[in-house]
Design a protein around this motif. Structure first.
Motif, PDB file in Angstrom:
ATOM      1  N   ALA A  35     -22.313  -6.186  94.862  1.00 14.88           N
ATOM      2  CA  ALA A  35     -21.330  -7.179  95.079  1.00 14.88           C
ATOM      3  C   ALA A  35     -21.830  -7.970  96.229  1.00 14.88           C
ATOM      4  CB  ALA A  35     -19.947  -6.332  95.375  1.00 14.88           C
ATOM      5  N   HIS A  36     -22.333  -7.264  97.122  1.00 17.38           N
ATOM      6  CA  HIS A  36     -22.924  -7.942  98.551  1.00 17.38           C
ATOM      7  C   HIS A  36     -23.854  -9.154  98.029  1.00 17.38           C
ATOM      8  CE1 HIS A  36     -25.006  -8.711 102.351  1.00 17.38           C
ATOM      9  NE2 HIS A  36     -23.734  -8.355 102.885  1.00 17.38           N
ATOM     10  N   SER A  37     -24.871  -8.856  97.291  1.00 18.49           N
ATOM     11  CA  SER A  37     -25.677  -9.679  96.666  1.00 18.49           C
ATOM     12  C   SER A  37     -25.007 -10.869  96.179  1.00 18.49           C
ATOM     13  CB  SER A  37     -26.849  -9.086  95.710  1.00 18.49           C
ATOM     14  OG  SER A  37     -27.606  -8.062  96.283  1.00 18.49           O
ATOM     15  N   GLU A  38     -24.020 -10.581  95.316  1.00 23.76           N
ATOM     16  CA  GLU A  38     -23.398 -11.866  94.676  1.00 23.76           C
ATOM     17  C   GLU A  38     -22.558 -12.746  95.670  1.00 23.76           C
ATOM     18  OE1 GLU A  38     -23.625 -12.783  91.599  1.00 23.76           O
ATOM     19  OE2 GLU A  38     -25.112 -11.103  91.255  1.00 23.76           O
ATOM     20  N   ALA A  39     -21.955 -11.901  96.776  1.00 29.07           N
ATOM     21  CA  ALA A  39     -21.366 -12.797  97.780  1.00 29.07           C
ATOM     22  C   ALA A  39     -22.237 -13.509  98.595  1.00 29.07           C
ATOM     23  CB  ALA A  39     -20.620 -11.616  98.808  1.00 29.07           C
ATOM     24  N   VAL A  40     -23.441 -13.109  98.974  1.00 28.47           N
ATOM     25  CA  VAL A  40     -24.537 -13.526  99.633  1.00 28.47           C
ATOM     26  C   VAL A  40     -24.970 -15.056  98.834  1.00 28.47           C
ATOM     27  CG1 VAL A  40     -26.927 -13.433 100.380  1.00 28.47           C
ATOM     28  CG2 VAL A  40     -25.217 -11.935 101.049  1.00 28.47           C
ATOM     29  N   ARG A  41     -24.908 -14.921  97.467  1.00 36.45           N
ATOM     30  CA  ARG A  41     -25.456 -15.789  96.445  1.00 36.45           C
ATOM     31  C   ARG A  41     -24.367 -16.931  96.553  1.00 36.45           C
ATOM     32  NH1 ARG A  41     -28.342 -14.608  92.651  1.00 36.45           N
ATOM     33  NH2 ARG A  41     -27.548 -12.633  92.257  1.00 36.45           N
ATOM     34  N   ASP A  42     -23.229 -16.636  96.640  1.00 40.82           N
ATOM     35  CA  ASP A  42     -22.148 -17.586  96.909  1.00 40.82           C
ATOM     36  C   ASP A  42     -21.991 -18.514  98.036  1.00 40.82           C
ATOM     37  OD1 ASP A  42     -21.142 -16.823  94.186  1.00 40.82           O
ATOM     38  OD2 ASP A  42     -19.456 -15.614  94.673  1.00 40.82           O
ATOM     39  N   ILE A  43     -22.201 -17.462  98.995  1.00 36.35           N
ATOM     40  CA  ILE A  43     -22.219 -18.113 100.444  1.00 36.35           C
ATOM     41  C   ILE A  43     -23.399 -18.935 100.968  1.00 36.35           C
ATOM     42  CG2 ILE A  43     -21.860 -17.324 102.915  1.00 36.35           C
ATOM     43  CD1 ILE A  43     -20.101 -14.941 101.919  1.00 36.35           C
ATOM     44  N   ALA A  44     -24.409 -17.961 100.719  1.00 36.92           N
ATOM     45  CA  ALA A  44     -25.783 -18.795 101.230  1.00 36.92           C
ATOM     46  C   ALA A  44     -27.011 -19.110 100.244  1.00 36.92           C
ATOM     47  CB  ALA A  44     -26.535 -17.892 102.047  1.00 36.92           C
ATOM     48  N   GLY A  45     -26.471 -19.244  98.950  1.00 38.48           N
ATOM     49  CA  GLY A  45     -27.551 -19.579  98.120  1.00 38.48           C
ATOM     50  C   GLY A  45     -28.263 -18.391  97.602  1.00 38.48           C
ATOM     51  N   GLY A  46     -28.042 -17.169  98.015  1.00 40.52           N
ATOM     52  CA  GLY A  46     -28.837 -16.098  97.681  1.00 40.52           C
ATOM     53  C   GLY A  46     -29.846 -15.761  98.391  1.00 40.52           C
ATOM     54  N   TYR A  47     -30.336 -14.480  98.372  1.00 41.86           N
ATOM     55  CA  TYR A  47     -31.554 -13.977  99.116  1.00 41.86           C
ATOM     56  C   TYR A  47     -32.794 -14.934  99.229  1.00 41.86           C
ATOM     57  CZ  TYR A  47     -28.994  -9.641 100.027  1.00 41.86           C
ATOM     58  OH  TYR A  47     -27.759  -8.867 100.483  1.00 41.86           O
ATOM     59  N   ASP A  48     -32.946 -15.358  98.029  1.00 41.58           N
ATOM     60  CA  ASP A  48     -34.114 -16.380  98.022  1.00 41.58           C
ATOM     61  C   ASP A  48     -34.087 -17.506  98.928  1.00 41.58           C
ATOM     62  OD1 ASP A  48     -35.353 -14.774  96.108  1.00 41.58           O
ATOM     63  OD2 ASP A  48     -35.094 -16.314  94.509  1.00 41.58           O
ATOM     64  N   ALA A 125     -27.970 -21.021 112.391  1.00 45.03           N
ATOM     65  CA  ALA A 125     -26.696 -21.751 112.757  1.00 45.03           C
ATOM     66  C   ALA A 125     -26.112 -22.023 111.298  1.00 45.03           C
ATOM     67  CB  ALA A 125     -26.933 -22.802 113.618  1.00 45.03           C
ATOM     68  N   TRP A 126     -27.080 -22.563 110.430  1.00 44.75           N
ATOM     69  CA  TRP A 126     -26.339 -22.877 109.029  1.00 44.75           C
ATOM     70  C   TRP A 126     -25.645 -21.621 108.374  1.00 44.75           C
ATOM     71  CZ3 TRP A 126     -28.249 -20.679 104.626  1.00 44.75           C
ATOM     72  CH2 TRP A 126     -29.324 -19.822 104.750  1.00 44.75           C
ATOM     73  N   LEU A 127     -26.472 -20.309 108.525  1.00 47.03           N
ATOM     74  CA  LEU A 127     -25.752 -19.129 107.824  1.00 47.03           C
ATOM     75  C   LEU A 127     -24.755 -18.664 108.532  1.00 47.03           C
ATOM     76  CD1 LEU A 127     -25.958 -17.376 105.682  1.00 47.03           C
ATOM     77  CD2 LEU A 127     -27.846 -16.245 106.635  1.00 47.03           C
ATOM     78  N   ARG A 128     -24.956 -18.632 110.033  1.00 48.21           N
ATOM     79  CA  ARG A 128     -23.692 -18.056 110.834  1.00 48.21           C
ATOM     80  C   ARG A 128     -22.455 -19.001 110.381  1.00 48.21           C
ATOM     81  NH1 ARG A 128     -22.849 -15.496 115.090  1.00 48.21           N
ATOM     82  NH2 ARG A 128     -25.049 -15.462 115.584  1.00 48.21           N
ATOM     83  N   ASP A 129     -22.559 -20.248 110.367  1.00 44.73           N
ATOM     84  CA  ASP A 129     -21.527 -20.878 110.131  1.00 44.73           C
ATOM     85  C   ASP A 129     -20.696 -20.681 108.498  1.00 44.73           C
ATOM     86  OD1 ASP A 129     -22.035 -22.383 112.412  1.00 44.73           O
ATOM     87  OD2 ASP A 129     -22.702 -24.282 111.598  1.00 44.73           O
ATOM     88  N   ARG A 130     -21.604 -20.573 107.596  1.00 42.14           N
ATOM     89  CA  ARG A 130     -21.102 -20.183 106.162  1.00 42.14           C
ATOM     90  C   ARG A 130     -20.533 -18.902 106.168  1.00 42.14           C
ATOM     91  NH1 ARG A 130     -26.148 -22.461 102.459  1.00 42.14           N
ATOM     92  NH2 ARG A 130     -26.114 -24.405 102.990  1.00 42.14           N
TER      93      ARG A 130
END
Length: 135
Positions: A35-48, A125-130
């Motif tokens: 679920a965390h991975s899916e949230a990161v995908r939605d928020i930041a474009g994923g771990y990649d 900054a880009w990720l903190r903002d997201r």
């Protein structure tokens, strides 16, 4: 849980159950990680997207509380709620639900690290903002 950042549905597979017919405890953390991975995908474009930017996350702490057993073929959802990011850390809260029934809760703390050294690194900054937008 209200204000969920992400909701991930899942169905309990037979392989996740122990001899008592209940989900074995370690699988709950797997679901939380999914679920965390899916949230990161939605928020930041994923771990990649994160690793391409030179950062990654590691788990610094996890606390899991069981409320009810999950059973084979149960339809569950994992809700994710993020706190505002710290300088290098992110606290996430998870609720695992069967309909409106709380099955388990988890709190995890991830730390942002540099992909080259794996030392702590401030959130870009880009990720903190997201992340803050979803807190």
């Amino acid at each position: 849980m209200s204000s969920a950042t992400h909701v991930m549905p899942l169905r309990v597979r037979y392989v996740e159950c122990d001899m008592q017919g209940r989900v074995f405890n370690a699988h709950y953390l797997t679901w939380v990680d999914m679920a965390h991975s899916e949230a990161v995908r939605d928020i930041a474009g994923g771990y990649d997207a994160m690793t391409e930017a030179g950062i990654d996350v590691v788990v610094a702490a996890a606390e899991l509380s069981f409320r009810r057993p999950a059973l084979f073929d149960d339809e569950l959802v994992v809700e994710v709620r993020l706190a505002a990011p710290g300088n290098t850390s992110l606290r996430s809260e998870f609720a695992i639900l069967r309909a409106d029934e709380l099955i388990a809760e988890c709190v995890m703390t991830h730390v942002c690290v540099d992909t080259g050294t794996f030392g702590k690194s401030p959130w870009p900054a880009w990720l903190r903002d997201r992340l803050a937008e979803h807190a």
